[in-house]
Design a protein around this motif. Structure first.
Motif, short mmCIF file in Angstrom:
data_model
loop_
_atom_site.label_atom_id
_atom_site.label_comp_id
_atom_site.label_asym_id
_atom_site.label_seq_id
_atom_site.Cartn_x
_atom_site.Cartn_y
_atom_site.Cartn_z
N TRP A 85 0.89 -1.16 -0.01
CA TRP A 85 -0.14 -0.02 0.07
C TRP A 85 0.67 1.22 0.02
O TRP A 85 0.60 2.21 -0.72
N ARG A 86 2.05 1.11 0.88
CA ARG A 86 2.92 2.46 0.76
C ARG A 86 3.51 2.36 -0.66
O ARG A 86 3.73 3.62 -1.24
N THR A 87 3.62 1.54 -1.26
CA THR A 87 4.41 1.58 -2.75
C THR A 87 3.43 2.08 -3.77
O THR A 87 3.62 2.93 -4.53
N ARG A 88 1.98 1.64 -3.41
CA ARG A 88 0.81 2.06 -4.30
C ARG A 88 0.72 3.65 -4.31
O ARG A 88 0.28 4.12 -5.19
N GLU A 89 1.24 4.21 -3.11
CA GLU A 89 0.66 5.51 -2.92
C GLU A 89 1.90 6.38 -3.68
O GLU A 89 1.52 7.57 -3.72
N ARG A 90 2.86 5.55 -4.26
CA ARG A 90 3.69 6.52 -5.01
C ARG A 90 3.53 6.33 -6.69
O ARG A 90 4.40 6.35 -7.30
N ALA A 91 2.39 5.69 -6.87
CA ALA A 91 1.95 5.34 -8.19
C ALA A 91 2.00 6.44 -9.26
O ALA A 91 2.55 6.39 -10.14
N HIS A 92 1.90 7.79 -8.67
CA HIS A 92 1.94 8.84 -9.59
C HIS A 92 3.29 9.24 -9.77
O HIS A 92 3.72 9.66 -11.11
N PHE A 93 4.26 9.05 -8.98
CA PHE A 93 5.65 9.09 -9.13
C PHE A 93 6.06 7.94 -10.33
O PHE A 93 7.06 8.34 -11.05
N LEU A 94 5.57 6.86 -10.08
CA LEU A 94 5.99 6.05 -11.05
C LEU A 94 5.58 6.11 -12.41
O LEU A 94 6.21 6.03 -13.39
N ALA A 128 13.25 3.10 -14.47
CA ALA A 128 12.57 3.97 -14.24
C ALA A 128 11.79 3.65 -12.88
O ALA A 128 11.39 4.46 -12.07
N ALA A 129 11.24 2.37 -12.77
CA ALA A 129 10.44 1.93 -11.54
C ALA A 129 11.35 2.01 -10.43
O ALA A 129 10.73 2.31 -9.33
#
Length: 154
Positions: A85-94, A128-129
């Motif tokens: 969930w913390r990783t998915r919170e960074r989806a916009h940066f990804l 990039a990821a």
């Protein structure tokens, strides 16, 4: 007038690609991977720990001129032991890192303007990821689908 027509054609192709790729993404979820109901192995449920990046526009430039776009959808598996969930919170940066990488690198097959150079694309998208999510978070990356604005793909 010629450029307006090319832009309109690229937008129309993007809309068609998004419709086609959305259906493909829905068809390739966890249920599509299992052999039979209740028969899936533990490792086959990785897609529940994934982040999808659909419709990345990859410009095709030949001799300094934009001649095509490829639309690429990828899936990034999130490594075990990482807070999903913390990783998915960074989806916009990804997404930002993937879009920038798509435009900053030549990801197209040098001999075919309708084909992705998949090994090169996976290398660039992995970098990039990792930049966006951190090295420990990124597991396998796969190309889910590609579509050319000139009509071939998927």
């Amino acid at each position: 007038m010629k450029k307006q027509h090319a832009v309109a054609r690229a937008i129309a192709a993007a809309m068609i690609a998004s419709t086609l790729l959305a259906g493909l993404a829905n068809a390739s979820g966890p249920a599509a991977k299992s052999k039979a109901k209740g028969d899936a192995e533990e490792g086959e449920q990785l897609s529940s720990r994934s982040m999808d990046a659909p419709y990345l526009a990859v410009p095709v430039v030949r001799n300094g001129e934009l001649v095509n776009y490829l639309f690429v959808s990828i899936r990034i598996e999130i490594a075990q032991g990482v807070d999903l969930w913390r990783t998915r919170e960074r989806a916009h940066f990804l997404r930002d890192a993937l879009v920038r990488a798509s435009h900053a690198n030549d990801l197209v097959d040098p001999n075919d303007s309708n084909a992705l150079n998949e090994p090169r694309a996976l290398e660039v998208y992995r970098a990039a990821a990792i930049q966006a999510l951190g090295e420990n978070a990124v597991g396998p990356i796969t190309v889910v689908a590609t579509y050319s604005s000139q009509g071939s793909g998927i």
